[in-house]
Design a protein around this motif. Structure first.
Motif, PDB file in Angstrom:
ATOM      1  N   GLU A 131      -3.557 -55.502 -46.841  1.00 56.33           N
ATOM      2  CA  GLU A 131      -4.671 -55.781 -45.931  1.00 56.33           C
ATOM      3  C   GLU A 131      -4.200 -56.198 -44.546  1.00 56.33           C
ATOM      4  OE1 GLU A 131      -7.025 -58.693 -47.816  1.00 56.33           O
ATOM      5  OE2 GLU A 131      -7.646 -57.408 -49.494  1.00 56.33           O
ATOM      6  N   ASP A 132      -2.991 -56.758 -44.441  1.00 59.61           N
ATOM      7  CA  ASP A 132      -2.475 -57.217 -43.150  1.00 59.61           C
ATOM      8  C   ASP A 132      -1.736 -56.133 -42.381  1.00 59.61           C
ATOM      9  OD1 ASP A 132      -3.480 -59.712 -43.708  1.00 59.61           O
ATOM     10  OD2 ASP A 132      -1.651 -60.382 -44.700  1.00 59.61           O
ATOM     11  N   THR A 133      -1.510 -54.973 -43.007  1.00 60.24           N
ATOM     12  CA  THR A 133      -0.811 -53.835 -42.391  1.00 60.24           C
ATOM     13  C   THR A 133       0.482 -54.261 -41.704  1.00 60.24           C
ATOM     14  OG1 THR A 133      -2.100 -54.039 -40.343  1.00 60.24           O
ATOM     15  CG2 THR A 133      -2.934 -52.535 -42.057  1.00 60.24           C
ATOM     16  N   PRO A 134       1.504 -54.633 -42.449  1.00 63.15           N
ATOM     17  CA  PRO A 134       2.779 -55.029 -41.838  1.00 63.15           C
ATOM     18  C   PRO A 134       3.505 -53.817 -41.260  1.00 63.15           C
ATOM     19  CG  PRO A 134       2.996 -54.908 -44.209  1.00 63.15           C
ATOM     20  CD  PRO A 134       1.549 -54.681 -43.914  1.00 63.15           C
ATOM     21  N   VAL A 135       4.559 -54.083 -40.507  1.00 63.10           N
ATOM     22  CA  VAL A 135       5.381 -53.031 -39.911  1.00 63.10           C
ATOM     23  C   VAL A 135       6.543 -52.719 -40.855  1.00 63.10           C
ATOM     24  CG1 VAL A 135       6.863 -52.412 -37.972  1.00 63.10           C
ATOM     25  CG2 VAL A 135       4.768 -53.696 -37.568  1.00 63.10           C
ATOM     26  N   LYS A 151       1.263 -50.957 -39.349  1.00 61.80           N
ATOM     27  CA  LYS A 151       1.147 -50.930 -37.897  1.00 61.80           C
ATOM     28  C   LYS A 151       2.255 -50.133 -37.232  1.00 61.80           C
ATOM     29  CE  LYS A 151      -1.126 -55.451 -37.760  1.00 61.80           C
ATOM     30  NZ  LYS A 151      -1.033 -56.848 -37.302  1.00 61.80           N
ATOM     31  N   ALA A 152       3.286 -49.782 -37.975  1.00 61.85           N
ATOM     32  CA  ALA A 152       4.369 -48.990 -37.386  1.00 61.85           C
ATOM     33  C   ALA A 152       3.877 -47.624 -36.943  1.00 61.85           C
ATOM     34  CB  ALA A 152       5.517 -48.843 -38.392  1.00 61.85           C
ATOM     35  N   ASN A 153       2.839 -47.093 -37.600  1.00 64.91           N
ATOM     36  CA  ASN A 153       2.315 -45.784 -37.212  1.00 64.91           C
ATOM     37  C   ASN A 153       1.767 -45.794 -35.792  1.00 64.91           C
ATOM     38  OD1 ASN A 153       2.621 -44.209 -39.686  1.00 64.91           O
ATOM     39  ND2 ASN A 153       1.242 -45.699 -40.578  1.00 64.91           N
ATOM     40  N   ALA A 154       1.190 -46.909 -35.374  1.00 70.00           N
ATOM     41  CA  ALA A 154       0.639 -46.995 -34.028  1.00 70.00           C
ATOM     42  C   ALA A 154       1.684 -47.436 -33.011  1.00 70.00           C
ATOM     43  CB  ALA A 154      -0.538 -47.969 -34.002  1.00 70.00           C
ATOM     44  N   VAL A 155       2.594 -48.313 -33.415  1.00 69.05           N
ATOM     45  CA  VAL A 155       3.572 -48.860 -32.468  1.00 69.05           C
ATOM     46  C   VAL A 155       4.650 -47.833 -32.142  1.00 69.05           C
ATOM     47  CG1 VAL A 155       5.284 -50.655 -32.113  1.00 69.05           C
ATOM     48  CG2 VAL A 155       3.130 -51.192 -33.252  1.00 69.05           C
ATOM     49  N   PHE A 156       5.156 -47.157 -33.158  1.00 71.31           N
ATOM     50  CA  PHE A 156       6.294 -46.254 -32.968  1.00 71.31           C
ATOM     51  C   PHE A 156       5.876 -44.789 -32.943  1.00 71.31           C
ATOM     52  CE2 PHE A 156       8.006 -50.051 -35.150  1.00 71.31           C
ATOM     53  CZ  PHE A 156       8.891 -50.462 -34.180  1.00 71.31           C
ATOM     54  N   LEU A 208       9.835 -50.931 -27.436  1.00 76.46           N
ATOM     55  CA  LEU A 208       8.483 -50.829 -27.990  1.00 76.46           C
ATOM     56  C   LEU A 208       8.018 -52.152 -28.585  1.00 76.46           C
ATOM     57  CD1 LEU A 208       8.680 -47.306 -29.661  1.00 76.46           C
ATOM     58  CD2 LEU A 208       7.334 -47.945 -27.662  1.00 76.46           C
ATOM     59  N   LEU A 209       8.910 -52.879 -29.224  1.00 75.57           N
ATOM     60  CA  LEU A 209       8.528 -54.177 -29.785  1.00 75.57           C
ATOM     61  C   LEU A 209       8.259 -55.196 -28.685  1.00 75.57           C
ATOM     62  CD1 LEU A 209      10.929 -54.504 -32.849  1.00 75.57           C
ATOM     63  CD2 LEU A 209       8.466 -54.168 -32.869  1.00 75.57           C
ATOM     64  N   GLN A 210       8.978 -55.135 -27.600  1.00 77.90           N
ATOM     65  CA  GLN A 210       8.690 -56.027 -26.484  1.00 77.90           C
ATOM     66  C   GLN A 210       7.336 -55.723 -25.857  1.00 77.90           C
ATOM     67  OE1 GLN A 210      12.055 -55.568 -23.887  1.00 77.90           O
ATOM     68  NE2 GLN A 210      13.326 -57.027 -25.009  1.00 77.90           N
ATOM     69  N   ARG A 211       6.904 -54.467 -25.961  1.00 78.52           N
ATOM     70  CA  ARG A 211       5.592 -54.083 -25.441  1.00 78.52           C
ATOM     71  C   ARG A 211       4.469 -54.529 -26.372  1.00 78.52           C
ATOM     72  NH1 ARG A 211       5.330 -47.913 -24.378  1.00 78.52           N
ATOM     73  NH2 ARG A 211       7.385 -48.467 -23.539  1.00 78.52           N
ATOM     74  N   HIS A 212       4.790 -54.694 -27.659  1.00 71.70           N
ATOM     75  CA  HIS A 212       3.791 -55.115 -28.646  1.00 71.70           C
ATOM     76  C   HIS A 212       4.264 -56.422 -29.297  1.00 71.70           C
ATOM     77  CE1 HIS A 212       3.264 -50.752 -28.240  1.00 71.70           C
ATOM     78  NE2 HIS A 212       1.984 -50.965 -28.499  1.00 71.70           N
ATOM     79  N   ARG A 213       4.353 -57.459 -28.505  1.00 73.72           N
ATOM     80  CA  ARG A 213       4.859 -58.736 -29.000  1.00 73.72           C
ATOM     81  C   ARG A 213       3.942 -59.385 -30.031  1.00 73.72           C
ATOM     82  NH1 ARG A 213       8.842 -61.407 -25.977  1.00 73.72           N
ATOM     83  NH2 ARG A 213       9.641 -60.182 -24.223  1.00 73.72           N
TER      84      ARG A 213
END
Length: 362
Positions: A131-135, A151-156, A208-213
């Motif tokens: 339910e929390d959709t981890p990366v 959430k990796a699908n949207a971030v990366f 990308l991770l710095q953009r989605h902190r």
């Protein structure tokens, strides 16, 4: 000295050199290096070897998950039950037995270097924190192998995956070619481009991770598993004594050190970063392909009674609220019962006091 005795001495000397080189290579073999770790994840310094097939269990324990068999390895001590890292990052480097990393928490020899994956850890995260959709990101650029979850699908989604995409990324703005000291490495050679492509992927993941902190501040743990084989290809192409291989080794050591520090800082000093260096795997890796958008719950259809409950980070809070509320209520009942038992109805109770006065008036 006669010619025959000289030949005997040369033979003995050659045998001694072979023995010493074999002994040295056994000591300086494959290794597991803990690059970053929070204080509550305690790794003990020592030369305790760990098997390659046990690394997924070690990663699961650092994240607070249970494993099927106990890990009898003294390198990792038990930590706090309710304090676990927010992320685990595992980087596998093929083609080198060790890297001269400037700073590390601990390093251990790796025995039985069989191929392994973190699929079991990824499935546990997907089951407990669906339910929390981890990366969850598992990536091998040289094989163009990618598995993303949550959430990796949207971030990366903008992360270059294929070798053609990564090489095109090297010619764009913000490429690592502008900041790396290439020295003997070439921008046109195939093996050199493969190595530089993997370095570019590490740089893009951090960017990308710095953009989605905000991803590093949620309650679900994240998992990153990367496999790099650029050094292995350089060793085949030029040899391990070549200047290209030596320069690439130095570059990768510095890049991995900065990569670990950046991710450790992004997760608020609550991440574990491991680096596994393997010269050669002992067996080929057979991997079952899966869909990137897979969302099927992992379960055991053969046993309908072996079901695990859904766990989340609110469990500890609810448990403490219920526990201490029960303790307070129990103490309150004990105190009230004791006072009622020792109460004098004529003096301590207003009901009996009013009754006594009415009787006297009558």
């Amino acid at each position: 000295m006669s010619l025959e005795n000289r030949r005997r001495m040369e033979s003995l000397f050659t045998v001694a050199l072979i023995f010493c080189s074999a002994f040295t290579s056994g000591v300086q073999g494959d290794s597991l290096t803990i690059l970053q770790a929070p204080e509550y994840v305690s790794f003990q310094k020592g030369d305790w070897p760990i098997s390659g097939e046990k690394i997924p269990d070690m990663v699961a324990l650092t994240m607070g998950f249970s494993i099927q068999e106990d890990l009898s390895w003294p390198g990792l001590r038990a930590g706090p039950l309710f304090q676990r890292p927010r992320a685990n990052v595992l980087v596998v480097v093929r083609g080198v037995d060790s890297l001269a990393l400037p700073q590390s928490v601990a390093s251990y020899p790796l025995e039985n270097p069989v191929p392994f994956t973190l699929d079991s850890v990824a499935e546990t995260i997907h089951t407990l924190f669906a339910e929390d959709t981890p990366v969850v990101l598992q990536l091998a650029p040289s094989e163009e192998r990618l598995y993303m979850l949550g959430k990796a699908n949207a971030v990366f989604e903008d992360l270059p995956v294929t070798l053609q995409q990564i090489r095109a990324r090297l010619s764009q703005d913000g490429s690592v070619l502008a900041s790396l000291p290439l020295n003997s490495l070439s921008r046109n050679a195939e093996a050199d481009l493969l190595f530089l492509s993997e370095v570019q992927v590490l740089h893009d993941i951090t960017a990308l991770l710095q953009r989605h902190r905000h991803l590093a501040k949620d309650h679900s743990p994240d998992l990153y598993s990367l496999e790099l084989s650029g050094l292995e290809e350089l060793g085949r192409r030029y040899g391990q004594d070549s200047s290209q291989y030596q320069d690439a080794t130095a570059i990768l050591a510095n890049v991995l050190q900065k990569f670990g520090e950046d991710l450790f800082g992004l997760y608020g000093d609550s991440a574990v970063v491991e680096v596994v260096t393997v010269k050669n795997f002992e067996a080929p890796l057979t991997r079952k392909s899966r869909s990137i958008l897979e969302s099927k719950q992992i379960s055991n259809p053969g046993s309908p009674y072996n079901l695990a409950y859904k766990y989340n980070f609110e469990y500890a809070v609810i448990f403490n609220i219920v526990l201490w509320l029960m303790i307070i209520l129990a103490l309150a009942v004990i105190v009230i019962s004791y006072n009622l038992w020792n109460m004098d109805p004529g003096y301590d109770s207003i009901i009996y006091r009013m009754t006594n006065q009415k009787i006297r008036l009558d």
